[in-house]
Design a protein around this motif. Structure first.
Motif, PDB file in Angstrom:
ATOM      1  N   GLY A  34      -1.895  20.620 -11.280  1.00 39.76           N
ATOM      2  CA  GLY A  34      -3.422  19.054 -10.899  1.00 39.76           C
ATOM      3  C   GLY A  34      -2.289  18.436  -9.754  1.00 39.76           C
ATOM      4  O   GLY A  34      -3.188  17.866  -9.270  1.00 39.76           O
ATOM      5  N   LEU A  35      -1.607  19.027  -9.067  1.00 40.28           N
ATOM      6  CA  LEU A  35      -1.576  18.797  -8.141  1.00 40.28           C
ATOM      7  C   LEU A  35      -1.381  19.638  -6.820  1.00 40.28           C
ATOM      8  O   LEU A  35      -1.880  20.750  -6.507  1.00 40.28           O
ATOM      9  CB  LEU A  35       0.821  18.704  -7.542  1.00 40.28           C
ATOM     10  N   LEU A  36      -2.571  19.189  -6.226  1.00 38.87           N
ATOM     11  CA  LEU A  36      -2.864  19.547  -4.560  1.00 38.87           C
ATOM     12  C   LEU A  36      -1.815  20.246  -3.679  1.00 38.87           C
ATOM     13  O   LEU A  36      -3.118  20.751  -2.927  1.00 38.87           O
ATOM     14  CB  LEU A  36      -4.589  19.047  -3.755  1.00 38.87           C
ATOM     15  N   LEU A  37      -1.068  19.057  -3.554  1.00 41.54           N
ATOM     16  CA  LEU A  37       0.350  19.894  -2.647  1.00 41.54           C
ATOM     17  C   LEU A  37       0.577  19.387  -3.375  1.00 41.54           C
ATOM     18  O   LEU A  37       1.363  18.809  -3.850  1.00 41.54           O
ATOM     19  CB  LEU A  37       0.196  18.369  -1.450  1.00 41.54           C
ATOM     20  N   GLY A  38       1.756  20.973  -3.389  1.00 38.65           N
ATOM     21  CA  GLY A  38       2.952  21.482  -4.148  1.00 38.65           C
ATOM     22  C   GLY A  38       3.881  20.145  -3.559  1.00 38.65           C
ATOM     23  O   GLY A  38       3.981  19.763  -2.518  1.00 38.65           O
ATOM     24  N   SER A  39       5.009  20.035  -4.528  1.00 39.97           N
ATOM     25  CA  SER A  39       6.401  19.724  -4.504  1.00 39.97           C
ATOM     26  C   SER A  39       6.768  20.292  -3.212  1.00 39.97           C
ATOM     27  O   SER A  39       7.636  19.319  -2.447  1.00 39.97           O
ATOM     28  CB  SER A  39       6.896  19.614  -5.297  1.00 39.97           C
ATOM     29  N   VAL A  40       6.888  21.793  -3.010  1.00 37.55           N
ATOM     30  CA  VAL A  40       8.068  21.803  -1.594  1.00 37.55           C
ATOM     31  C   VAL A  40       6.810  21.804  -0.635  1.00 37.55           C
ATOM     32  O   VAL A  40       7.493  20.708   0.351  1.00 37.55           O
ATOM     33  CB  VAL A  40       7.676  23.563  -1.940  1.00 37.55           C
ATOM     34  N   GLY A  41       5.577  21.657  -0.895  1.00 36.84           N
ATOM     35  CA  GLY A  41       4.861  21.326   0.700  1.00 36.84           C
ATOM     36  C   GLY A  41       5.286  19.746   0.847  1.00 36.84           C
ATOM     37  O   GLY A  41       5.449  19.239   2.057  1.00 36.84           O
ATOM     38  N   HIS A  42       5.490  19.279   0.098  1.00 36.70           N
ATOM     39  CA  HIS A  42       5.271  17.527   0.435  1.00 36.70           C
ATOM     40  C   HIS A  42       6.664  17.005   0.821  1.00 36.70           C
ATOM     41  O   HIS A  42       7.441  16.503   1.464  1.00 36.70           O
ATOM     42  CB  HIS A  42       4.743  16.983  -1.311  1.00 36.70           C
ATOM     43  N   ALA A  43       7.863  18.117   0.068  1.00 41.14           N
ATOM     44  CA  ALA A  43       9.041  18.165   0.276  1.00 41.14           C
ATOM     45  C   ALA A  43       8.878  18.299   1.714  1.00 41.14           C
ATOM     46  O   ALA A  43       9.782  17.711   2.814  1.00 41.14           O
ATOM     47  CB  ALA A  43       9.847  17.759   0.072  1.00 41.14           C
ATOM     48  N   VAL A  44       9.221  19.703   2.776  1.00 43.02           N
ATOM     49  CA  VAL A  44       9.178  19.782   3.256  1.00 43.02           C
ATOM     50  C   VAL A  44       8.220  18.986   4.567  1.00 43.02           C
ATOM     51  O   VAL A  44       8.592  18.277   5.433  1.00 43.02           O
ATOM     52  CB  VAL A  44       9.130  20.980   3.737  1.00 43.02           C
ATOM     53  N   LEU A  45       7.363  18.589   4.542  1.00 46.40           N
ATOM     54  CA  LEU A  45       6.584  17.665   5.409  1.00 46.40           C
ATOM     55  C   LEU A  45       7.497  16.613   5.943  1.00 46.40           C
ATOM     56  O   LEU A  45       7.386  15.474   6.867  1.00 46.40           O
ATOM     57  CB  LEU A  45       5.092  16.832   4.371  1.00 46.40           C
ATOM     58  N   HIS A  46       8.579  16.020   4.452  1.00 49.25           N
ATOM     59  CA  HIS A  46       9.109  14.561   4.696  1.00 49.25           C
ATOM     60  C   HIS A  46      10.222  14.774   5.404  1.00 49.25           C
ATOM     61  O   HIS A  46      10.772  14.773   6.108  1.00 49.25           O
ATOM     62  CB  HIS A  46       9.400  13.783   3.305  1.00 49.25           C
TER      63      HIS A  46
END
Length: 293
Positions: A268-280
């Motif tokens: 259900g996540l369009l942006l994965g947790s890894v992508g979200h984390a490295v963006l930050h």
């Protein structure tokens, strides 16, 4: 990148310092790729029914739409100055920033934007627009953040998923275009699950596990050098959380590339947790690449 003829690199601007960094990054990327650059600004005020013209007694050009047009014109001029000879156009488009950029993405080669715009909350390291566009765009998204380095490798995270394969292709093309090495990073912590409901073993052979993960890494980059002559490839295998492994590996990088989602992500996540984390967390620009539909 979208291989359609004439597909431009699109950059979103709002007058913030972050957007100006994005313009420089987008102009350099478009010049390397031999593509045009399109500068857009999401003009939200008509949706809010705000008066767009200048207030009584204001000097000419003081209206909101005139200010938006001037903002785009200034960004176009900066891009042209940064990359002489680059084809640059600009447009003010009615709508919110995220909606306008996502709307541009199906026909764009790449969407570029800053990590935070005007009006962002100070506590947020990456603005909501960047996260939304990275999650929903129909083309790769490049977020200008962290240090601007002229050297250092391109780093990509791989895990054997379709999204990471698309990311690896994008990263290889970028590395060759920039004349730098590609550092492929595969992170693992436990034996991989082979399917829904599969239980991970409590006891396993560490050496055998590492050998299995090495094969995942090798398979993920197999063929890249053949498709991208001159590619210099580095392989990094790390037993730790993927986001931590990637941000550490990208400590000297000029670009970090991740897939939109990978193995182990909730569907259900369009942006994965890894992508979200490295963006930050990453200290360099981050590209998010989704697998072709």
């Amino acid at each position: 990148m979208n291989a359609a003829n004439g597909a431009a690199v699109v950059v979103g601007v709002d007058g913030s310092p972050s957007a100006l960094r994005a313009v420089r990054l987008a102009a350099a990327t478009a010049a390397r790729r031999g593509r045009a650059l399109r500068v857009v600004h999401g003009f939200i005020w008509p949706l809010l029914r705000a008066p767009l013209g200048p207030a009584p007694g204001s000097p000419p050009g003081a209206g909101l739409r005139e200010q938006a047009t001037r903002l785009v014109d200034e960004a176009v001029a900066q891009a042209e100055a940064a990359q002489p000879g680059l084809r640059v156009t600009g447009e003010v488009i009615d709508g919110s920033a995220s909606a306008v950029l996502v709307g541009e993405s199906p026909t764009a080669a790449l969407i570029v934007l800053g990590d935070r715009g005007l009006g962002g909350f100070a506590a947020l390291m990456v603005g909501s627009v960047a996260v939304q566009v990275a999650a929903y765009a129909g083309c790769p998204v490049l977020v200008a953040r962290g240090a601007e380095r002229a050297d250092g490798p391109v780093v990509v995270g791989v895990d054997g998923s379709a999204a990471s394969q698309a990311a690896a292709e994008f990263a290889a093309e970028e590395a060759v275009a920039r004349g730098v090495a590609l550092r492929a990073v595969h992170a693992y912590r436990h034996p991989a699950s082979e399917g829904p409901g599969d239980m991970q073993p409590l006891v396993y052979d560490e050496q055998k596990l590492r050998g299995t993960e090495h094969r995942v890494l090798d398979d993920a980059v197999a063929g890249l050098a053949g498709r991208w002559p001159g590619l210099r490839l580095e392989r990094v295998l790390a037993r730790r959380r993927p986001a931590a492994a990637l941000t550490e590996a990208a400590g000297d990088a000029q670009l970090l590339v991740v897939g939109g989602t990978g193995h182990g992500e909730l569907t259900g996540l369009l942006l994965g947790s890894v992508g979200h984390a490295v963006l930050h967390r990453a200290d360099c620009p981050v590209a998010v690449v989704r697998a072709p539909a």
